[in-house]
Design a protein around this motif. Structure first.
Motif, mmCIF file in Angstrom:
data_model
loop_
_atom_site.group_PDB
_atom_site.id
_atom_site.type_symbol
_atom_site.label_atom_id
_atom_site.label_comp_id
_atom_site.label_asym_id
_atom_site.label_seq_id
_atom_site.Cartn_x
_atom_site.Cartn_y
_atom_site.Cartn_z
ATOM 1 N N LEU A 141 0.650 -1.327 0.189
ATOM 2 C CA LEU A 141 -0.052 -0.194 0.085
ATOM 3 C C LEU A 141 0.898 1.104 -0.134
ATOM 4 C CD1 LEU A 141 -3.227 1.098 0.016
ATOM 5 C CD2 LEU A 141 -2.655 0.779 2.469
ATOM 6 N N ASP A 142 1.946 1.046 0.716
ATOM 7 C CA ASP A 142 2.360 2.418 1.107
ATOM 8 C C ASP A 142 3.677 2.475 -0.358
ATOM 9 O OD1 ASP A 142 4.846 4.613 1.748
ATOM 10 O OD2 ASP A 142 6.060 3.040 3.087
ATOM 11 N N GLY A 143 4.165 1.823 -1.495
ATOM 12 C CA GLY A 143 4.532 2.074 -2.409
ATOM 13 C C GLY A 143 3.513 2.070 -3.235
ATOM 14 N N GLY A 144 2.711 1.382 -3.079
ATOM 15 C CA GLY A 144 1.184 2.067 -5.219
ATOM 16 C C GLY A 144 0.804 3.434 -4.603
ATOM 17 N N ALA A 145 0.913 4.309 -3.513
ATOM 18 C CA ALA A 145 0.623 5.037 -3.083
ATOM 19 C C ALA A 145 1.623 5.986 -3.349
ATOM 20 C CB ALA A 145 0.429 5.461 -1.220
ATOM 21 N N GLY A 146 2.661 5.713 -3.068
ATOM 22 C CA GLY A 146 4.043 5.878 -3.220
ATOM 23 C C GLY A 146 3.683 6.526 -4.634
ATOM 24 N N THR A 147 4.155 5.408 -5.198
ATOM 25 C CA THR A 147 3.970 5.289 -7.134
ATOM 26 C C THR A 147 3.192 6.326 -8.046
ATOM 27 O OG1 THR A 147 4.593 3.053 -7.364
ATOM 28 C CG2 THR A 147 3.637 3.818 -9.176
ATOM 29 N N LEU A 148 1.870 6.408 -7.235
ATOM 30 C CA LEU A 148 0.768 7.079 -7.753
ATOM 31 C C LEU A 148 1.078 8.783 -7.273
ATOM 32 C CD1 LEU A 148 -1.983 7.260 -8.860
ATOM 33 C CD2 LEU A 148 -3.156 7.322 -6.660
ATOM 34 N N ALA A 149 1.246 9.347 -6.260
ATOM 35 C CA ALA A 149 2.350 10.115 -5.643
ATOM 36 C C ALA A 149 3.012 10.726 -7.808
ATOM 37 C CB ALA A 149 2.587 10.429 -4.568
ATOM 38 N N ALA A 150 4.205 9.304 -7.585
ATOM 39 C CA ALA A 150 4.746 10.232 -8.429
ATOM 40 C C ALA A 150 4.233 10.295 -10.020
ATOM 41 C CB ALA A 150 6.106 9.123 -8.232
ATOM 42 N N ASP A 156 7.143 18.652 -6.754
ATOM 43 C CA ASP A 156 7.274 19.291 -6.018
ATOM 44 C C ASP A 156 6.553 19.435 -4.352
ATOM 45 O OD1 ASP A 156 10.004 20.342 -6.585
ATOM 46 O OD2 ASP A 156 9.016 22.809 -7.230
ATOM 47 N N THR A 157 5.650 18.542 -4.487
ATOM 48 C CA THR A 157 4.770 18.057 -3.264
ATOM 49 C C THR A 157 5.049 16.493 -3.125
ATOM 50 O OG1 THR A 157 3.093 17.543 -4.588
ATOM 51 C CG2 THR A 157 2.460 19.414 -3.581
ATOM 52 N N VAL A 158 5.396 15.621 -3.488
ATOM 53 C CA VAL A 158 5.558 14.262 -3.634
ATOM 54 C C VAL A 158 6.618 13.741 -2.837
ATOM 55 C CG1 VAL A 158 6.226 12.435 -4.247
ATOM 56 C CG2 VAL A 158 4.738 14.019 -5.771
ATOM 57 N N PRO A 159 7.679 14.400 -1.858
ATOM 58 C CA PRO A 159 8.109 13.745 -0.834
ATOM 59 C C PRO A 159 8.008 14.033 0.184
ATOM 60 C CG PRO A 159 10.150 15.432 -2.683
ATOM 61 C CD PRO A 159 8.793 15.347 -2.941
ATOM 62 N N LEU A 160 7.856 15.170 0.200
ATOM 63 C CA LEU A 160 6.989 15.626 1.522
ATOM 64 C C LEU A 160 5.803 14.325 2.391
ATOM 65 C CD1 LEU A 160 6.858 17.050 4.462
ATOM 66 C CD2 LEU A 160 5.640 18.858 3.172
ATOM 67 N N LEU A 161 4.749 14.678 0.584
ATOM 68 C CA LEU A 161 3.520 13.868 1.559
ATOM 69 C C LEU A 161 3.884 12.915 1.041
ATOM 70 C CD1 LEU A 161 0.600 13.660 0.932
ATOM 71 C CD2 LEU A 161 1.193 13.295 -1.366
ATOM 72 N N ARG A 163 6.574 10.932 2.659
ATOM 73 C CA ARG A 163 7.484 10.589 3.718
ATOM 74 C C ARG A 163 5.533 10.315 5.120
ATOM 75 N NH1 ARG A 163 10.795 9.947 0.922
ATOM 76 N NH2 ARG A 163 13.227 10.526 1.627
ATOM 77 N N ALA A 164 5.465 11.447 4.906
ATOM 78 C CA ALA A 164 3.763 11.058 5.939
ATOM 79 C C ALA A 164 2.886 10.536 5.728
ATOM 80 C CB ALA A 164 3.043 13.106 5.178
ATOM 81 N N VAL A 165 3.059 9.767 4.041
ATOM 82 C CA VAL A 165 2.341 8.373 4.222
ATOM 83 C C VAL A 165 2.466 7.233 4.417
ATOM 84 C CG1 VAL A 165 1.425 7.435 2.214
ATOM 85 C CG2 VAL A 165 1.058 9.336 1.989
ATOM 86 N N SER A 166 4.183 7.105 4.304
ATOM 87 C CA SER A 166 5.166 6.325 5.175
ATOM 88 C C SER A 166 4.575 5.978 6.292
ATOM 89 C CB SER A 166 6.510 6.051 4.746
ATOM 90 O OG SER A 166 6.520 6.118 3.346
ATOM 91 N N LEU A 167 4.846 7.576 7.368
ATOM 92 C CA LEU A 167 5.208 7.132 8.089
ATOM 93 C C LEU A 167 3.496 6.861 8.645
ATOM 94 C CD1 LEU A 167 7.296 10.092 9.605
ATOM 95 C CD2 LEU A 167 7.977 7.989 9.335
ATOM 96 N N SER A 168 2.717 7.519 8.532
ATOM 97 C CA SER A 168 1.201 7.236 8.875
ATOM 98 C C SER A 168 1.000 5.430 8.759
ATOM 99 C CB SER A 168 0.188 8.040 7.661
ATOM 100 O OG SER A 168 0.252 9.533 8.397
ATOM 101 N N LEU A 169 1.224 4.241 7.494
ATOM 102 C CA LEU A 169 0.859 4.210 7.801
ATOM 103 C C LEU A 169 1.872 3.060 8.654
ATOM 104 C CD1 LEU A 169 1.191 3.718 4.039
ATOM 105 C CD2 LEU A 169 -0.827 2.760 5.108
ATOM 106 N N LEU A 170 2.540 3.661 8.511
ATOM 107 C CA LEU A 170 3.667 2.614 10.101
ATOM 108 C C LEU A 170 3.330 2.643 11.618
ATOM 109 C CD1 LEU A 170 6.168 1.272 10.060
ATOM 110 C CD2 LEU A 170 7.517 2.883 10.829
ATOM 111 N N ALA A 171 2.406 3.593 11.011
ATOM 112 C CA ALA A 171 2.328 3.560 12.551
ATOM 113 C C ALA A 171 1.295 2.832 12.757
ATOM 114 C CB ALA A 171 1.882 5.073 13.198
ATOM 115 N N LEU A 172 -0.292 3.497 11.735
ATOM 116 C CA LEU A 172 -0.725 1.771 11.586
ATOM 117 C C LEU A 172 -0.504 0.744 12.116
ATOM 118 C CD1 LEU A 172 -4.325 1.415 11.810
ATOM 119 C CD2 LEU A 172 -3.792 1.868 8.626
ATOM 120 N N ALA A 173 0.513 0.444 10.925
ATOM 121 C CA ALA A 173 0.718 -0.785 10.762
ATOM 122 C C ALA A 173 1.467 -1.800 12.146
ATOM 123 C CB ALA A 173 1.479 -1.438 9.898
ATOM 124 N N ALA A 174 1.798 -0.690 13.082
ATOM 125 C CA ALA A 174 2.580 -1.140 14.043
ATOM 126 C C ALA A 174 1.196 -0.679 15.466
ATOM 127 C CB ALA A 174 3.296 0.152 14.779
#
Length: 211
Positions: A141-150, A156-161, A163-174
């Motif tokens: 899901l993280d990789g799919g969201a990153g691919t769609l964003a890219a 210019d909005t992709v790097p920050l978004l 990281r935010a999505v990755s950390l959110s999904l990581l926290a949810l999975a944890a």
């Protein structure tokens, strides 16, 4: 080093007038430098860091050959897609990823005890497979969201978004992992991560003494 510093370098380079491609390359430099310093200091390299560095170099070459900055943006999603596919591929093998990672957290007798659990406890095997599926799905899901964003969003909005999505999904999975492990232990009296509690040996009855 791997999360905040690349963002700071990228946006600082953009603020100073750098194009998106060079800024993305500069943003990927801190993890590569950390790998180099670690290799020189400890005379060894971490496989994950080396994989990410190879991805950065490959993306940079493709960008220079005409791929543009979006190829460099995709490099952040590629590891998640690869890890997610690998995790799901191990879920129903003899050693799912969650069990392998759990074994690397322990040494000696604890490793042998967990191996015994894996061989003798069907609930323990189901729990390890469930965790592997959870983390594999999170990475995909993280990789799919990153691919769609890219592909679709302004670069210019992709790097920050991303990281935010990755950390959110990581926290949810944890959080889901912690809750599942707690319920599993309460229901089966077995730990999913730590070694099982040693069985308490029955005490021998005391001999009666003659009065």
């Amino acid at each position: 080093m791997d999360i905040l510093l690349p963002l700071l370098v990228y946006y600082a380079a953009r603020a100073l007038g750098a194009d998106q491609g060079p800024a993305l390359l500069l943003g990927g430099a801190p993890p590569a430098l950390r790998l180099l310093v670690g290799a020189v200091r400890h005379r060894r390299t971490d496989g994950v860091d080396l994989f990410l560095t190879v991805l950065l170099v490959a993306a940079a070459l493709m960008s220079l050959l005409g791929g543009g900055p979006r190829v460099l943006l995709f490099k952040n999603a590629a590891p998640s897609l690869a890890v997610g596919a690998w995790a799901l591929g191990t879920a129903f093998t003899r050693r799912p990823l969650a069990f392998q990672l759990g074994q690397r957290m322990h040494r000696g007798e604890a490793v042998r005890a967990r191996t015994g659990l894996w061989q003798n406890s069907a609930p323990f095997r189901r729990g390890q497979r469930a965790l592997t599926l959870l983390w594999g799905a999170e990475q995909l899901l993280d990789g799919g969201a990153g691919t769609l964003a890219a592909v679709t969003l302004p670069p210019d909005t992709v790097p920050l978004l991303d990281r935010a999505v990755s950390l959110s999904l990581l926290a949810l999975a944890a959080g889901l992992t912690a809750g599942y492990a707690r319920r599993f232990r309460g229901h089966h009296a077995l730990p999913l991560f730590g070694p099982p509690a040693p069985a308490t040996a029955p005490r021998a009855p005391r001999e009666s003494r003659a009065p």
